[in-house]
Design an enzyme around this catalytic site. Structure first.
Site, PDB file in Angstrom:
ATOM      1  N   GLU A  46      -4.508  -6.459   4.883  1.00  0.00           N
ATOM      2  CA  GLU A  46      -4.788  -5.167   4.246  1.00  0.00           C
ATOM      3  C   GLU A  46      -3.597  -4.691   3.431  1.00  0.00           C
ATOM      4  O   GLU A  46      -2.451  -5.029   3.749  1.00  0.00           O
ATOM      5  CB  GLU A  46      -5.058  -4.108   5.324  1.00  0.00           C
ATOM      6  CG  GLU A  46      -6.417  -4.210   5.979  1.00  0.00           C
ATOM      7  CD  GLU A  46      -7.495  -3.532   5.145  1.00  0.00           C
ATOM      8  OE1 GLU A  46      -7.307  -3.351   3.924  1.00  0.00           O
ATOM      9  OE2 GLU A  46      -8.535  -3.201   5.719  1.00  0.00           O
ATOM     10  N   ASP A  47      -3.873  -3.874   2.405  1.00  0.00           N
ATOM     11  CA  ASP A  47      -2.783  -3.208   1.689  1.00  0.00           C
ATOM     12  C   ASP A  47      -2.243  -2.056   2.530  1.00  0.00           C
ATOM     13  O   ASP A  47      -1.056  -1.942   2.780  1.00  0.00           O
ATOM     14  CB  ASP A  47      -3.245  -2.739   0.293  1.00  0.00           C
ATOM     15  CG  ASP A  47      -4.556  -1.952   0.306  1.00  0.00           C
ATOM     16  OD1 ASP A  47      -5.114  -1.711   1.399  1.00  0.00           O
ATOM     17  OD2 ASP A  47      -5.022  -1.563  -0.780  1.00  0.00           O
ATOM     18  N   VAL A 100       0.612   6.807  -1.847  1.00  0.00           N
ATOM     19  CA  VAL A 100       1.568   5.857  -2.423  1.00  0.00           C
ATOM     20  C   VAL A 100       0.907   4.935  -3.447  1.00  0.00           C
ATOM     21  O   VAL A 100      -0.307   4.717  -3.420  1.00  0.00           O
ATOM     22  CB  VAL A 100       2.233   4.994  -1.313  1.00  0.00           C
ATOM     23  CG1 VAL A 100       3.155   5.847  -0.454  1.00  0.00           C
ATOM     24  CG2 VAL A 100       1.197   4.279  -0.468  1.00  0.00           C
ATOM     25  N   ASP A 106      -3.069   1.512  -6.404  1.00  0.00           N
ATOM     26  CA  ASP A 106      -3.207   2.222  -7.677  1.00  0.00           C
ATOM     27  C   ASP A 106      -3.398   3.712  -7.513  1.00  0.00           C
ATOM     28  O   ASP A 106      -3.750   4.207  -6.435  1.00  0.00           O
ATOM     29  CB  ASP A 106      -4.410   1.672  -8.451  1.00  0.00           C
ATOM     30  CG  ASP A 106      -5.730   2.180  -7.872  1.00  0.00           C
ATOM     31  OD1 ASP A 106      -5.983   1.945  -6.680  1.00  0.00           O
ATOM     32  OD2 ASP A 106      -6.487   2.844  -8.603  1.00  0.00           O
ATOM     33  N   ARG A 112      -0.389  -0.418 -10.172  1.00  0.00           N
ATOM     34  CA  ARG A 112      -0.534  -1.579  -9.286  1.00  0.00           C
ATOM     35  C   ARG A 112       0.617  -2.561  -9.497  1.00  0.00           C
ATOM     36  O   ARG A 112       0.985  -3.312  -8.604  1.00  0.00           O
ATOM     37  CB  ARG A 112      -1.847  -2.323  -9.561  1.00  0.00           C
ATOM     38  CG  ARG A 112      -3.101  -1.578  -9.131  1.00  0.00           C
ATOM     39  CD  ARG A 112      -4.320  -2.492  -9.258  1.00  0.00           C
ATOM     40  NE  ARG A 112      -5.579  -1.762  -9.265  1.00  0.00           N
ATOM     41  CZ  ARG A 112      -6.226  -1.363  -8.186  1.00  0.00           C
ATOM     42  NH1 ARG A 112      -5.733  -1.595  -6.995  1.00  0.00           N
ATOM     43  NH2 ARG A 112      -7.367  -0.718  -8.281  1.00  0.00           N
TER      44      ARG A 112
HETATM   45  P1  5GP Z   1      -8.745   4.072   5.153  1.00  0.00           P
HETATM   46  O1  5GP Z   1     -10.184   3.672   5.233  1.00  0.00           O
HETATM   47  O2  5GP Z   1      -7.851   3.423   6.176  1.00  0.00           O
HETATM   48  O3  5GP Z   1      -8.602   5.589   5.161  1.00  0.00           O
HETATM   49  O4  5GP Z   1      -8.227   3.672   3.709  1.00  0.00           O
HETATM   50  C1  5GP Z   1      -8.052   2.391   3.347  1.00  0.00           C
HETATM   51  C2  5GP Z   1      -8.099   2.231   1.852  1.00  0.00           C
HETATM   52  O5  5GP Z   1      -7.898   3.484   1.144  1.00  0.00           O
HETATM   53  C3  5GP Z   1      -6.977   1.337   1.410  1.00  0.00           C
HETATM   54  O6  5GP Z   1      -7.358  -0.027   1.458  1.00  0.00           O
HETATM   55  C4  5GP Z   1      -6.707   1.831  -0.002  1.00  0.00           C
HETATM   56  O7  5GP Z   1      -7.592   1.213  -0.909  1.00  0.00           O
HETATM   57  C5  5GP Z   1      -7.037   3.321   0.053  1.00  0.00           C
HETATM   58  N1  5GP Z   1      -5.815   4.103   0.293  1.00  0.00           N
HETATM   59  C6  5GP Z   1      -5.478   4.770   1.430  1.00  0.00           C
HETATM   60  N2  5GP Z   1      -4.286   5.362   1.295  1.00  0.00           N
HETATM   61  C7  5GP Z   1      -3.844   5.085   0.044  1.00  0.00           C
HETATM   62  C8  5GP Z   1      -2.639   5.423  -0.680  1.00  0.00           C
HETATM   63  O8  5GP Z   1      -1.710   6.110  -0.224  1.00  0.00           O
HETATM   64  N3  5GP Z   1      -2.561   4.928  -1.948  1.00  0.00           N
HETATM   65  C9  5GP Z   1      -3.534   4.169  -2.516  1.00  0.00           C
HETATM   66  N4  5GP Z   1      -3.322   3.751  -3.760  1.00  0.00           N
HETATM   67  N5  5GP Z   1      -4.669   3.822  -1.865  1.00  0.00           N
HETATM   68  C10 5GP Z   1      -4.825   4.279  -0.595  1.00  0.00           C
END
Ligand code: 5GP
Length: 136
Positions: A46-47, A100, A106, A112
């Protein structure tokens, strides 16, 4: 990883808005894996794990395909915003509650390509400040 590995990609779209990053767990697979993962040891890379909702959806989806094992690795972990607990096996950095960009992440498809993690300058679309992280 110094053992032979296969790398596959899936693309998801999460219905998020603005710079909150929140997906609210409404996720759909836009591009699926090319190969079967049945009886494979799978590491989901995961990112960022934020609320955990996206990762939980992916874990449940992949678990249903019969892998031998399933682990999670993430570049960034914003545990402070977690809504659902997900078992993160490997994390590079835990980060504070700031949106972030950079290293593939992005904002409106921008940034990116930044070779570091940055936060947006408050009140602007400008990404300038590298974000401090706690390495584990
Ligand atoms: P979650 O479902 O854990 O809330 O979010 C996961 C996804 O939300 C990540 O894979 C990413 O695509 C997006 N995301 C969450 N936080 C950030 C952030 O701080 N920056 C960016 N660019 N994307 C985020």
């Amino acid at each position: 990883i110094s053992i032979p590995v296969k790398i596959d990609f899936l693309a998801i779209s999460s219905f998020s808005g603005g710079a909150s990053g929140a997906s609210h767990g409404m996720v759909r697979i836009a591009k699926d894996l090319d190969d079967s993962i049945q009886d494979e040891d799978v590491l989901l890379v995961e990112d960022i794990v934020d609320t955990g909702l996206t990762t939980r959806y992916l874990l449940q989806t992949l678990a249903g395909r019969g892998p031998r094992s399933l682990g999670i690795c993430t570049l960034l972990d914003r545990a402070v915003r977690r809504i659902v607990q997900v078992p993160v096996d490997f994390r590079c950095f835990e980060i504070p509650d700031r949106f972030v960009v950079g290293c593939g992440l992005d904002y409106k498809q921008l940034y990116r390509n930044l070779p570091y993690i940055a936060v947006l300058k408050p009140g602007t679309d400008e990404a300038v400040t590298p974000v401090p992280g706690k390495s584990r």
